[in-house]
Design an enzyme around this catalytic site. Structure first.
Site, PDB file in Angstrom:
ATOM      1  CG  ASP A  56      -5.240   2.514   0.284  1.00  0.00           C
ATOM      2  OD1 ASP A  56      -6.167   1.720   0.062  1.00  0.00           O
ATOM      3  OD2 ASP A  56      -4.185   2.188   0.865  1.00  0.00           O
ATOM      4  CB  SER A  94      -0.910   0.009   1.228  1.00  0.00           C
ATOM      5  OG  SER A  94      -1.576   1.250   1.277  1.00  0.00           O
ATOM      6  CG  MET A 121     -11.485   3.444   1.031  1.00  0.00           C
ATOM      7  SD  MET A 121      -9.995   3.342   2.031  1.00  0.00           S
ATOM      8  CE  MET A 121      -8.767   3.375   0.734  1.00  0.00           C
ATOM      9  CG  MET A 179     -12.147  -2.576   3.987  1.00  0.00           C
ATOM     10  SD  MET A 179     -10.539  -2.128   3.303  1.00  0.00           S
ATOM     11  CE  MET A 179      -9.712  -1.376   4.721  1.00  0.00           C
ATOM     12  CG  ASP A 229      -6.519  -2.811   2.443  1.00  0.00           C
ATOM     13  OD1 ASP A 229      -5.492  -2.591   3.093  1.00  0.00           O
ATOM     14  OD2 ASP A 229      -7.079  -1.964   1.719  1.00  0.00           O
ATOM     15  CG  HIS A 262      -9.198   0.265  -1.416  1.00  0.00           C
ATOM     16  ND1 HIS A 262      -8.702   0.026  -0.147  1.00  0.00           N
ATOM     17  CD2 HIS A 262     -10.550   0.284  -1.278  1.00  0.00           C
ATOM     18  CE1 HIS A 262      -9.710  -0.091   0.709  1.00  0.00           C
ATOM     19  NE2 HIS A 262     -10.836   0.076   0.044  1.00  0.00           N
ATOM     20  CG  MET A 274      -8.492   7.204   1.767  1.00  0.00           C
ATOM     21  SD  MET A 274      -7.663   7.237   3.354  1.00  0.00           S
ATOM     22  CE  MET A 274      -6.993   5.570   3.406  1.00  0.00           C
ATOM     23  CG  HIS A 299      -3.699  -1.518  -2.001  1.00  0.00           C
ATOM     24  ND1 HIS A 299      -4.769  -2.268  -2.438  1.00  0.00           N
ATOM     25  CD2 HIS A 299      -4.183  -0.707  -1.026  1.00  0.00           C
ATOM     26  CE1 HIS A 299      -5.856  -1.935  -1.739  1.00  0.00           C
ATOM     27  NE2 HIS A 299      -5.524  -0.982  -0.880  1.00  0.00           N
TER      28      HIS A 299
HETATM   29  C1  DX5 Z   1      -6.828   1.592   4.891  1.00  0.00           C
HETATM   30  C2  DX5 Z   1      -6.245   1.286   3.544  1.00  0.00           C
HETATM   31  C3  DX5 Z   1      -5.163   0.280   3.571  1.00  0.00           C
HETATM   32  C4  DX5 Z   1      -3.961   0.700   4.367  1.00  0.00           C
HETATM   33  C5  DX5 Z   1      -3.255  -0.552   4.806  1.00  0.00           C
HETATM   34  O1  DX5 Z   1      -7.983   2.328   4.740  1.00  0.00           O
HETATM   35  O2  DX5 Z   1      -7.250   0.781   2.673  1.00  0.00           O
HETATM   36  O3  DX5 Z   1      -4.783  -0.105   2.261  1.00  0.00           O
HETATM   37  O4  DX5 Z   1      -3.074   1.510   3.653  1.00  0.00           O
HETATM   38  O5  DX5 Z   1      -2.208  -0.186   5.638  1.00  0.00           O
HETATM   39  P1  DX5 Z   1      -1.709  -1.105   6.831  1.00  0.00           P
HETATM   40  O6  DX5 Z   1      -1.151  -2.351   6.224  1.00  0.00           O
HETATM   41  O7  DX5 Z   1      -0.688  -0.238   7.476  1.00  0.00           O
HETATM   42  O8  DX5 Z   1      -2.894  -1.378   7.725  1.00  0.00           O
HETATM   43 ZN    ZN Z   2      -6.633  -0.168   0.730  1.00  0.00          ZN
END
Ligand code: DX5
Ligand code: ZN
Length: 223
Positions: A35, A8, A68, A137, A175, A66, A37, A33
């Site tokens: 993310d 990630s 969010m 998740m 994840d 991903h 947000m 990966h």
């Molecule tokens: C959280 C993200 C994850 C996060 C995982 O909302 O979707 O992808 O970056 O990070 P770790 O492995 O540190 O929990």
């Molecule tokens: Zn993620």
């Protein structure tokens, strides 16, 4: 199939992002990966298209995006244009999930749906055949470095059972809070893709940390 590792980028050093992208390119990782947000669906804002585009310029492995965010349908084409290979949307953010899944495929991406910790796997029963991946998740989305939720193991088994005979090529991705302490058990439960942020980027040698996650061997028969 050997399991996949999707580091990630959220935990990368954004002041030296290219170094971390190069590290993942060199490593035994399989995907990036990414993310996204929006500060609405989750209580945090990560980054958007300019950063995705910078990652895409140097990444030599598929981008596992991903989302969010609320109303993901508005941006699917742009995510594709900025290099997304997989687009995963949240079940909880999609009023017309069936339509959204088709729209992801229409732009030419692999379609994934993510489930928050409180969302039962059974909510996917009507769309399971249409999906390329399901992301479970194992923390509440929004931040890296959180503690793994133990209930995840049984959700993976339930998802395996739901997909059996209906979608045998479905990838199960997990994840949040993944490290060497829980990764073996996650793989035994049926996980195909491990996402890890903190466990990789806070390690002394992130490339070694990826290696260790990739080299876990699952000797037990999968349940
Ligand atoms: C959280 C993200 C994850 C996060 C995982 O909302 O979707 O992808 O970056 O990070 P770790 O492995 O540190 O929990
Ligand atoms: Zn993620």
């Amino acid at each position: 199939m050997k399991h996949l590792i999707s580091p990630s980028i959220l935990s990368a050093d954004f002041a030296n992002l290219k170094d971390d992208v190069d590290m993942i390119n060199r490593s035994n990782a399989d995907w990036f990966h990414v993310d996204i947000m929006d500060g609405v669906f989750v209580p945090n804002i990560s980054f958007g298209f300019p950063v995705l585009s910078a990652i895409n310029r140097y990444a030599m492995k598929p981008l596992d995006v991903h989302l969010m965010i609320v109303e993901p349908d508005r941006y699917l084409q742009q995510f594709r244009d900025y290099g997304a290979h997989n687009i995963t949307v949240h079940f909880e953010a999609c009023t017309h999930l069936h339509r959204t899944i088709q729209a992801i495929k229409d732009v030419g991406c692999k379609a994934g749906v993510a489930l928050n910790p409180h969302t039962p796997v059974a909510m996917l029963s009507e769309v399971i055949e249409d999906l390329d991946l399901v992301l479970i998740m194992s923390v509440n989305p929004g931040f890296g470095g959180q503690q793994f939720i133990e209930n995840t193991y049984q959700k993976i088994r339930q998802l395996k059972a739901l997909a059996a005979g209906k979608n045998d090529s479905l990838l199960i991705e997990v994840d949040g809070g993944i490290n060497l302490g829980n990764a073996g058990e996650l793989l035994r439960a049926g996980t195909d893709v491990l996402v890890a942020g903190n466990a990789i980027f806070s390690a002394k040698d992130p490339e070694d940390a990826i290696d260790e996650l990739k080299n876990i061997s699952v000797s037990n028969i999968r349940i």
